[in-house]
Enzyme design. Structure first.
Site, PDB file in Angstrom:
ATOM      1  N   CYS A  70      93.075  11.942 118.135  1.00  0.00           N
ATOM      2  CA  CYS A  70      92.747  11.173 117.144  1.00  0.00           C
ATOM      3  C   CYS A  70      93.605   9.798 117.479  1.00  0.00           C
ATOM      4  O   CYS A  70      92.858   8.619 117.725  1.00  0.00           O
ATOM      5  CB  CYS A  70      93.136  11.581 115.961  1.00  0.00           C
ATOM      6  SG  CYS A  70      93.205  10.159 114.553  1.00  0.00           S
ATOM      7  N   GLU A  91      85.989  14.735 118.333  1.00  0.00           N
ATOM      8  CA  GLU A  91      85.837  13.126 118.368  1.00  0.00           C
ATOM      9  C   GLU A  91      84.771  12.591 118.707  1.00  0.00           C
ATOM     10  O   GLU A  91      83.859  11.687 118.175  1.00  0.00           O
ATOM     11  CB  GLU A  91      87.175  12.527 119.202  1.00  0.00           C
ATOM     12  CG  GLU A  91      88.380  12.585 118.477  1.00  0.00           C
ATOM     13  CD  GLU A  91      88.549  11.644 117.371  1.00  0.00           C
ATOM     14  OE1 GLU A  91      87.937  10.811 117.111  1.00  0.00           O
ATOM     15  OE2 GLU A  91      89.513  11.797 116.517  1.00  0.00           O
TER      16      GLU A  91
HETATM   17  C1  LIG Z   1      87.770  10.171 113.433  1.00  0.00           C
HETATM   18  C2  LIG Z   1      88.791   9.199 113.659  1.00  0.00           C
HETATM   19  N1  LIG Z   1      89.637   9.564 114.933  1.00  0.00           N
HETATM   20  C3  LIG Z   1      90.524   8.690 115.257  1.00  0.00           C
HETATM   21  C4  LIG Z   1      90.832   7.760 114.387  1.00  0.00           C
HETATM   22  C5  LIG Z   1      92.126   6.843 114.727  1.00  0.00           C
HETATM   23  N2  LIG Z   1      93.076   7.041 113.779  1.00  0.00           N
HETATM   24  C6  LIG Z   1      89.878   7.293 113.339  1.00  0.00           C
HETATM   25  N3  LIG Z   1      90.171   6.185 112.472  1.00  0.00           N
HETATM   26  N4  LIG Z   1      89.013   8.290 113.137  1.00  0.00           N
END
Ligand SMILES: Cc1ncc(CN)c(N)n1
Length: 218
Positions: free
Chosen positions: A130, A200
């Protein structure tokens, strides 16, 4: 870099697929359908709430006070800073009240289950994509930015030095912690990292398809 370079390798092929995904390419070309972006932001609000919970569990399991403080602070940021950014987007795009999609539920359940049932190292590996994948996407897109001011704002947030510094801090903690781990725990970390990296990709893809539940709740 130490063990984090192995972690990156375990998700490198997935990252390449994220980089060329039409959602990501559409951010920088400006061709991304605003409805898909709105869907993404709405899902990300659900995601960030659960992600902050997972970070707090990782913080609680951190073996050092510095680690507890770092992940606790990041949990607060995910709740406050990123969600405020999203609220700004939703103000401009028009608010949307949609339930968490199947992919959002699956990804956040994976994060929470791994953080709760695994060791600090395992939780850390699960939450790392993330941070890291977003910093890489931001860095890849920041020079081209976007003709769409909304997408340019998103790219500037994740492609900026502020976000990179946050990610660098987490990578330092990860490398330091991995030095003391044996092969079994390192293998578990590689597995969790690669799994989260795939989630992701699925998250971008679900927003692009504007995924909903195939069967509504009765
Ligand atoms: C699914 C997702 N992945 C990562 C991020 C970055 N923090 C986010 N805002 N959203």
């Amino acid at each position: 870099m130490g063990f984090t370079s192995e972690l990156w390798e375990s998700g490198a092929a997935t990252y390449e697929r994220i980089r060329v995904h039409p959602f990501v390419q559409g951010l920088t070309s400006g061709d991304l359908d605003r409805a898909a972006f709105r869907h993404y932001i709405a899902q990300d609000s659900h995601y960030l709430r659960e992600y902050a919970r997972a970070l707090n569990v990782v913080a609680a399991k951190a073996p050092t006070p510095e680690g507890t403080a770092l992940f606790g602070e990041h949990a607060t940021n995910a709740n406050a800073v990123e969600r405020a950014l999203h609220a700004g987007f939703l103000d401009e795009l028009g608010g949307v009240d949609q339930p968490a999609s199947p992919t959002t539920v699956a990804y956040t359940n994976f994060l929470l289950a791994t953080a709760h049932t695994g060791s600090f190292a395992e939780g850390l590996a699960a939450v790392l994509p993330c941070y890291w994948i977003y910093a890489r996407v931001g860095a890849d897109l920041v020079d081209r930015s976007s003709p769409d001011p909304l997408y340019a704002r998103w790219i500037a947030t994740y492609g900026g030095d502020g976000f990179q510094k946050i990610v660098d801090d987490v990578l330092t903690v990860t490398d330091r912690h991995a030095e003391g781990l044996g092969p079994a725990e390192r293998a578990a970390m590689l597995h969790h990292y690669a799994t989260a990296a795939r989630y992701e990709w699925m998250f971008w893809d679900a927003a692009h398809r504007r995924e909903t539940w195939p069967i509504p709740l009765a």
